[in-house]
Write an enzyme that holds these catalytic residues in place. Structure first.
Site, mmCIF file in Angstrom:
data_model
loop_
_atom_site.group_PDB
_atom_site.id
_atom_site.type_symbol
_atom_site.label_atom_id
_atom_site.label_comp_id
_atom_site.label_asym_id
_atom_site.label_seq_id
_atom_site.Cartn_x
_atom_site.Cartn_y
_atom_site.Cartn_z
ATOM 1 N N ARG A 27 0.818 -1.216 0.000
ATOM 2 C CA ARG A 27 0.000 0.000 0.000
ATOM 3 C C ARG A 27 0.854 1.269 0.000
ATOM 4 O O ARG A 27 0.333 2.379 -0.138
ATOM 5 C CB ARG A 27 -0.899 0.025 1.236
ATOM 6 C CG ARG A 27 -1.805 -1.168 1.368
ATOM 7 C CD ARG A 27 -2.694 -1.019 2.566
ATOM 8 N NE ARG A 27 -3.532 0.151 2.443
ATOM 9 C CZ ARG A 27 -4.683 0.195 1.780
ATOM 10 N NH1 ARG A 27 -5.124 -0.884 1.184
ATOM 11 N NH2 ARG A 27 -5.371 1.293 1.721
ATOM 12 N N GLU A 488 -1.353 -3.860 -22.628
ATOM 13 C CA GLU A 488 -1.046 -4.407 -21.306
ATOM 14 C C GLU A 488 0.414 -4.887 -21.239
ATOM 15 O O GLU A 488 1.099 -4.671 -20.232
ATOM 16 C CB GLU A 488 -2.024 -5.553 -20.981
ATOM 17 C CG GLU A 488 -1.775 -6.315 -19.698
ATOM 18 C CD GLU A 488 -1.837 -5.469 -18.428
ATOM 19 O OE1 GLU A 488 -2.217 -4.295 -18.492
ATOM 20 O OE2 GLU A 488 -1.445 -5.992 -17.372
ATOM 21 N N HIS A 511 1.009 4.367 -39.577
ATOM 22 C CA HIS A 511 0.593 5.768 -39.444
ATOM 23 C C HIS A 511 1.505 6.545 -38.501
ATOM 24 O O HIS A 511 1.125 7.608 -38.022
ATOM 25 C CB HIS A 511 -0.855 5.842 -38.955
ATOM 26 C CG HIS A 511 -1.820 5.220 -39.916
ATOM 27 N ND1 HIS A 511 -2.149 5.805 -41.119
ATOM 28 C CD2 HIS A 511 -2.483 4.035 -39.880
ATOM 29 C CE1 HIS A 511 -2.995 5.020 -41.771
ATOM 30 N NE2 HIS A 511 -3.203 3.927 -41.036
#
Ligand code: F6R
Length: 615
Positions: A27, A488, A511
């Site tokens: 965390r 991903e 492109h």
């Protein structure tokens, strides 16, 4: 976005808190701190860096005795990571200490007021403002700690999971929650407090998850009392029995959580469809969908909101929902959706995808969709998470805890779950023939063993990683269902190896990105047999003509691409719609091994945290 741990009871608090903080490092891990009460005095120790740095410092700075304590592992939001900004924060008198996960949005105005009243601030944090606000209210109004916390929180705008301790009333800890998770482990005359249940799983399986706007006082030898912060009403504690065990949250013999989680995918996918995919009966059973089937069937469109890897899973879902169930789908970054005044109607169904169930942008997008009358369905992994509770209905992926910061099994299980939903809707809407439907169910059931087979290429992938680990850039190309997999793959490489990578639809190469190709550019091309195969092979030829290095992700036995590419990695054959579940595997392993070879911190890459609970 931080981890908090607390203990009050009859055991030594230090080992419980330190071990708990280590489990919560996913965390945040830029600094850590602990406060221990030894029966006479309150001692605080803080350190920049990991919990291990804190542990080393505690040894030389404070005694470790005491059966009451709180600890914190931080991911900085206000103020740089350093010793002073680390939690716990003390009030000016030194009597009160706090640990906090979240953000106090109005801390600047509160700080101004408190400064006028003579308060001095050592840190740059919003949390130090909160603890002094609590102290100010407590002293000014002569209140008990619990009441002072409650009054203070009613003045605060923002998000929090907090634990507060007063050395003058050392038999209790006051806790409160709004927007950040907070679990309480209920033991025998003891309580554990944590951001999730992992710090106390070996001590008790009984847990209470506080709801938003709830607070509680945990006391030695007394039952917990939970109240609503706003109106002070009492709430009956709901104690649930945890199913998770410690083994699930440890590395299980792997060098990293990420590798363990990559290898868990066959089981995780099985767990996702367990009890839902009934192949023999030809049924998909999902309560969250069954109970709301009319909403889905009558929807004008499905809007998928998510961030990062979960957004990529949403893109795969767009292909399958439109292709098989013929439902129009839009996939939105939650962070854009929430601020761009989108057109949302009562006939929209919004699917929010989130592994953690705590992502702030996704949560805000959900609230916006709900406010506009849309039906919101959650696809989460963490049971009881905020998003799981905020949505009208939902389904869990059941992937088990994902500790590695880079998402792996969350992605494949999200795709599995969304595939089940798409197939179910296709069947109910009559968009798929019976035989095609049955065939899809059978093929989906076989995916776990095919993933296990794809994992067998690890040594070969390691050799390829060795070859290209020093490249400065990578290009990932895919088409159709495998375009999101290219995105991903590029994200995985970027976040754990710090190598720049881009994912593109293969046909878009001409492109622009084709200008990047030279003999130094490795290009990973997903070229499975069924999806626009010939067209992707033409793209491979174009890369080869410009001396690009080609790593092909191909269907087993493909000799054609093998003859063109520098290397190929084979995956078992499957339906095109299910191929992302297989083509993702070698891309995860490739990033993992490159990152390990470059000595990166694979499980905790720099600047990242597992759940992004701030904007
Ligand atoms: C990438 C990764 C992130 C998360 C994103 C959303 O490996 O882990 O991009 O996917 O932060 O998180 P959740 O799914 O928890 O909402």
């Amino acid at each position: 976005m931080c981890g908090i741990v607390g203990y009050i009871g009859h055991r030594e608090a230090f080992p419980i808190i330190i071990e708990g903080l280590k489990r919560l490092e996913y965390r945040g891990y830029d600094s850590a701190g602990i406060a221990l009460y030894d029966g006479k005095d309150l001692k605080v120790c803080k350190a920049k860096g990991k919990v291990a740095d804190l542990e080393a410092r505690v040894d030389s700075e404070i005694t470790k005795n005491g059966t009451i304590g709180i600890g914190h592992t931080r991911w900085a939001t206000h103020g740089v990571p350093n010793d002073v900004n680390a939690h716990p924060h003390s009030s000016n008198s030194g009597d009160l200490v706090i640990i906090h996960n979240g953000i106090i949005e109005n801390y600047v105005s509160l700080k101004k007021e408190l400064s006028k009243r003579g308060y001095i601030f050592k840190s740059d944090t919003d949390t130090e403002v909160l603890i002094n606000l609590i102290e100010d209210i407590k002293l000014k109004e002569n209140l008990k700690l619990g009441k002072a916390v409650q009054v203070a929180l009613n003045q605060v705008v923002g998000a929090y999971a907090i634990a507060v301790f007063d050395k003058k009333k050392p038999d209790e800890i006051v806790i409160a929650k709004l927007g950040s998770p907070l679990a309480v482990g209920v033991g025998d005359n003891e309580f554990f407090i944590a951001s999730d249940a992992s710090p106390f799983i070996e001590y008790t399986k009984n847990a209470i998850y506080l709801e938003d706007e709830e607070m509680a006082i945990v006391r030695i030898n007394k039952p917990i009392k939970i109240r609503k912060i706003k109106d002070d009403s009492l709430v009956d504690p709901y104690i649930q029995e945890l199913q998770m065990n410690l083994e699930q949250i440890e590395k299980g013999g792997y060098d990293h959580f990420m590798l363990k989680e990559i290898y868990e995918q066959p089981d995780a996918i099985r767990d996702t469809y367990r009890g839902r995919l009934l192949v023999k009966e030809g049924i998909i059973r999902m309560a969250g969908i069954d109970d709301n089937i009319e909403k889905f069937i009558n929807a004008d469109r499905i809007i998928i909101v998510a961030c990062g890897t979960s957004w990529h899973a949403g893109l795969v879902a767009e292909y399958i929902f439109e292709d098989i169930a013929r439902i129009p789908v839009e996939v939105e970054y939650a962070s854009e959706f929430r601020y761009r005044n989108p057109v949302i109607t009562k006939k929209d169904v919004v699917i929010a995808i989130s592994q953690s169930g705590e992502t702030a942008d996704t949560l805000a997008a959900i609230k916006l969709a709900k406010a506009n009358g849309a039906f919101v369905f959650g696809v989460c992994n963490v049971v009881g998470s905020t998003i799981a509770r905020e949505t009208h209905a939902g389904a869990y992926t059941h992937a088990g805890p994902e500790i590695g910061v880079a998402s792996t099994k969350a992605f494949t299980t999200q795709i599995t779950l969304l595939t089940l939903i798409a197939l179910k809707l296709a069947k109910v809407k009559g968009e798929i023939s019976n035989s095609d439907y049955r065939y899809h169910l059978q093929e989906l059931e076989l995916i776990p063993e095919k993933v296990a087979k794809a994992l067998k290429s690890e040594d070969h992938i390691k050799m390829i990683a060795e070859k290209y680990k020093n490249a400065k850039n990578f290009l990932y190309l895919g088409r159709g269902y495998n375009f999101p997999v290219a995105l991903e793959g590029a994200l995985k490489l970027k976040e754990i190896s710090y190598i720049h990578a881009e994912g593109y639809p293969a046909a878009e190469m001409k492109h622009g990105p084709i200008a990047l190709i030279d003999e130094n550019m490795p290009v990973v091309v997903i070229a499975t047999k069924k999806g626009h195969y010939e067209k992707v092979v033409s793209n491979i030829e174009e890369i080869k003509a410009r001396q690009g290095k080609i790593i092909g992700i191909v269907t087993e036995g493909d000799e054609n691409v093998k003859s063109l590419a520098d290397y190929v990695i084979e995956v078992p054959e499957s339906l095109e719609s299910l191929s992302p579940l297989l083509t993702t595997i070698p891309l995860q392993l490739l990033s993992y091994h490159i990152a390990v070879m470059l000595n990166r911190n694979v499980d905790q890459p720099r600047n990242l945290a597992k759940s992004v609970t701030v904007e």
